[in-house]
Design an enzyme around this catalytic site. Structure first.
Site, PDB file in Angstrom:
ATOM      1  N   SER A   3       0.830  -1.182   0.133  1.00 44.16           N
ATOM      2  CA  SER A   3       0.142   0.187  -0.517  1.00 44.16           C
ATOM      3  C   SER A   3       0.588   0.610   0.254  1.00 44.16           C
ATOM      4  O   SER A   3       1.862   1.190   0.963  1.00 44.16           O
ATOM      5  CB  SER A   3      -0.749  -0.173   1.330  1.00 44.16           C
ATOM      6  OG  SER A   3      -2.206   1.204   1.356  1.00 44.16           O
ATOM      7  N   HIS A  13       1.034  12.400   0.552  1.00 43.63           N
ATOM      8  CA  HIS A  13       0.558  13.761   0.635  1.00 43.63           C
ATOM      9  C   HIS A  13       1.236  14.586   0.061  1.00 43.63           C
ATOM     10  O   HIS A  13       2.025  14.859   0.882  1.00 43.63           O
ATOM     11  CB  HIS A  13       0.277  13.759   1.975  1.00 43.63           C
ATOM     12  CG  HIS A  13      -1.111  12.219   2.509  1.00 43.63           C
ATOM     13  ND1 HIS A  13      -2.812  13.106   1.769  1.00 43.63           N
ATOM     14  CD2 HIS A  13      -1.479  11.836   2.913  1.00 43.63           C
ATOM     15  CE1 HIS A  13      -3.137  11.179   2.363  1.00 43.63           C
ATOM     16  NE2 HIS A  13      -2.587  10.884   3.065  1.00 43.63           N
ATOM     17  N   HIS A  65      -2.958   6.998  -3.961  1.00 47.06           N
ATOM     18  CA  HIS A  65      -2.845   6.271  -3.199  1.00 47.06           C
ATOM     19  C   HIS A  65      -3.542   4.604  -4.317  1.00 47.06           C
ATOM     20  O   HIS A  65      -3.730   4.766  -5.196  1.00 47.06           O
ATOM     21  CB  HIS A  65      -4.350   6.383  -1.948  1.00 47.06           C
ATOM     22  CG  HIS A  65      -4.516   4.549  -1.874  1.00 47.06           C
ATOM     23  ND1 HIS A  65      -6.096   4.240  -3.073  1.00 47.06           N
ATOM     24  CD2 HIS A  65      -4.641   3.827  -0.543  1.00 47.06           C
ATOM     25  CE1 HIS A  65      -6.019   3.000  -2.027  1.00 47.06           C
ATOM     26  NE2 HIS A  65      -5.656   2.949  -1.114  1.00 47.06           N
ATOM     27  N   ASN A  96      -2.561   0.739  -4.388  1.00 54.29           N
ATOM     28  CA  ASN A  96      -2.819  -1.361  -2.982  1.00 54.29           C
ATOM     29  C   ASN A  96      -3.349  -2.389  -4.065  1.00 54.29           C
ATOM     30  O   ASN A  96      -3.989  -2.282  -4.630  1.00 54.29           O
ATOM     31  CB  ASN A  96      -4.235  -0.574  -1.994  1.00 54.29           C
ATOM     32  CG  ASN A  96      -4.123  -2.202  -0.989  1.00 54.29           C
ATOM     33  OD1 ASN A  96      -4.372  -3.179  -1.458  1.00 54.29           O
ATOM     34  ND2 ASN A  96      -3.384  -1.761  -0.218  1.00 54.29           N
ATOM     35  N   ARG A 123      -2.978  -6.752  -3.205  1.00 50.25           N
ATOM     36  CA  ARG A 123      -3.120  -7.657  -2.885  1.00 50.25           C
ATOM     37  C   ARG A 123      -3.022  -8.690  -3.538  1.00 50.25           C
ATOM     38  O   ARG A 123      -3.586  -9.050  -3.967  1.00 50.25           O
ATOM     39  CB  ARG A 123      -3.965  -7.068  -1.393  1.00 50.25           C
ATOM     40  CG  ARG A 123      -5.334  -6.941  -1.864  1.00 50.25           C
ATOM     41  CD  ARG A 123      -6.179  -6.093  -0.999  1.00 50.25           C
ATOM     42  NE  ARG A 123      -7.515  -5.864  -1.477  1.00 50.25           N
ATOM     43  CZ  ARG A 123      -8.104  -5.167  -2.160  1.00 50.25           C
ATOM     44  NH1 ARG A 123      -6.581  -3.958  -2.291  1.00 50.25           N
ATOM     45  NH2 ARG A 123      -9.095  -4.910  -3.419  1.00 50.25           N
ATOM     46  N   HIS A 150      -5.566   7.987 -16.000  1.00 51.89           N
ATOM     47  CA  HIS A 150      -6.316   6.928 -16.491  1.00 51.89           C
ATOM     48  C   HIS A 150      -5.900   6.180 -17.508  1.00 51.89           C
ATOM     49  O   HIS A 150      -5.764   4.882 -17.742  1.00 51.89           O
ATOM     50  CB  HIS A 150      -7.732   7.756 -16.339  1.00 51.89           C
ATOM     51  CG  HIS A 150      -8.768   7.688 -15.237  1.00 51.89           C
ATOM     52  ND1 HIS A 150      -9.534   6.533 -15.164  1.00 51.89           N
ATOM     53  CD2 HIS A 150      -9.007   8.822 -14.519  1.00 51.89           C
ATOM     54  CE1 HIS A 150     -10.197   6.896 -13.622  1.00 51.89           C
ATOM     55  NE2 HIS A 150      -9.559   8.554 -13.973  1.00 51.89           N
ATOM     56  N   HIS A 187     -22.311   9.670   3.073  1.00 54.83           N
ATOM     57  CA  HIS A 187     -22.390  10.774   4.105  1.00 54.83           C
ATOM     58  C   HIS A 187     -22.157  12.699   2.917  1.00 54.83           C
ATOM     59  O   HIS A 187     -22.887  13.679   3.819  1.00 54.83           O
ATOM     60  CB  HIS A 187     -22.116  10.820   5.534  1.00 54.83           C
ATOM     61  CG  HIS A 187     -20.808  10.771   5.337  1.00 54.83           C
ATOM     62  ND1 HIS A 187     -19.734  10.137   5.110  1.00 54.83           N
ATOM     63  CD2 HIS A 187     -20.351  12.115   6.079  1.00 54.83           C
ATOM     64  CE1 HIS A 187     -18.615  10.173   4.976  1.00 54.83           C
ATOM     65  NE2 HIS A 187     -18.196  11.281   5.841  1.00 54.83           N
TER      66      HIS A 187
END
Length: 308
Positions: free
Chosen positions: A92, A96, A106, A108, A110, A142, A172
């Site tokens: 990962s 920033h 970011h 990751n 796995r 992309h 939210h």
């Protein structure tokens, strides 16, 4: 070499390549090691850079954990006996940048095994989170990721992009976290050579991170900024924190498996802020970000001049 050993070797080699490339790009700071052992089996190798000239925080972590009981959330999701043993490894990376005009990034990748490798799958992805929107930057990322996916299956990129748009969404807030990228989970190609095909996709994905992101960093890192841009960046970082602590599966898995807390929370920015009911100025670059972040087919967009 077993499958798990082959994947772990790939992750460790990619960690070395990424830390070298990111440190060279920063030019002022270096990564420091933070190795750890996990109670119950396994551990990890975290590499952290802080207070650099380009990156305020950058981390590249590799973990390899095992246990006799699969985490409850994974057991339930994949309908696996909770008493089954497991092995998981992955890399990962989170960056920033200091300059608000440079997007955060970011990725990751796995690998997961249960029942001594009789059941396995790969997962992964990469995405970018700008505070200020540039179409050429989104298209560059992309395009790089699509080229990576096309070697596996030309139909894979559209699916992985759509999954990414849906995953990196704050319900939210009713907004996406960034301009997306690709995201996939439980990749288990059927038939002869399925494992090797999936492994090759992850290998290409790890190899695409430098070419997909660092040209954007170098393009924006010297853009002048002031207090206004910095304040906006910290507010946007607050949304990043909300997603990672509430919705991110990797964070949840790491905590559920008793991983190293410092390595898990390395993904958070060193500084972030929240302002009650903040509203950007009308017709400002900050206000336009909301429209910019709406999911779209970046590679189908008409070419535009460099800039917003």
């Amino acid at each position: 070499m077993t499958h798990r050993d082959k994947v772990l070797a790939l992750m460790r080699a990619a960690q070395t390549e990424l830390t070298t490339a990111f440190a060279d790009c920063d030019g002022a700071a270096r990564f420091r090691p933070h190795d750890w052992e996990r109670p119950g089996g396994g551990g990890g190798w975290a590499r952290i850079l802080e207070d650099g000239a380009v990156f305020e925080r950058a981390g590249v972590n590799v973990s390899a954990v095992r246990g006799t009981r699969i985490p409850p959330a994974i057991s339930k999701k994949h309908d696996i006996d909770p008493g089954t043993g497991f092995f998981a490894t992955g890399l990962s990376t989170v960056l920033h940048p200091l300059n608000p005009w440079v997007p955060a990034f970011h990725a990751n990748f796995r690998y997961f095994e249960v029942d001594e490798g009789r059941t396995w799958w790969f997962g992964g992805g990469a995405d970018m989170t700008p505070s200020y929107g540039f179409e050429e930057d989104a298209r560059h990322l992309h395009r790089t990721l699509k080229e990576c996916c096309d070697g596996f299956d030309p139909a894979f990129y559209p699916r992985a992009k759509r999954t990414c748009d849906e995953y990196f969404f704050l319900p939210h807030r009713q907004e996406t976290r960034g301009v997306g990228g690709i995201f996939f989970d439980h990749l288990h190609p059927e038939g002869p050579g399925g494992w090797d095909r999936a492994f090759a996709l992850v290998e290409r994905g790890l190899g695409s991170l430098v070419t997909g992101y660092l040209p954007i960093v170098r393009r924006r890192a010297k853009t002048p900024y002031g207090e206004r841009e910095r304040r906006w960046q910290l507010l946007r970082r607050g949304r990043y924190v909300e997603f990672n602590l509430i919705h991110d599966r990797g964070t949840q898995f790491g905590l559920q498996t008793r991983g190293n807390t410092e390595a898990i929370l390395m993904s958070l920015p060193p500084l972030a802020s929240w302002s009650f009911d903040f509203r950007p100025e009308p017709d400002s670059e900050e206000e336009r970000l909301a429209e910019f972040l709406r999911p779209r087919e970046w590679l189908a967009a008409e070419p535009a001049e460099a800039g917003r």
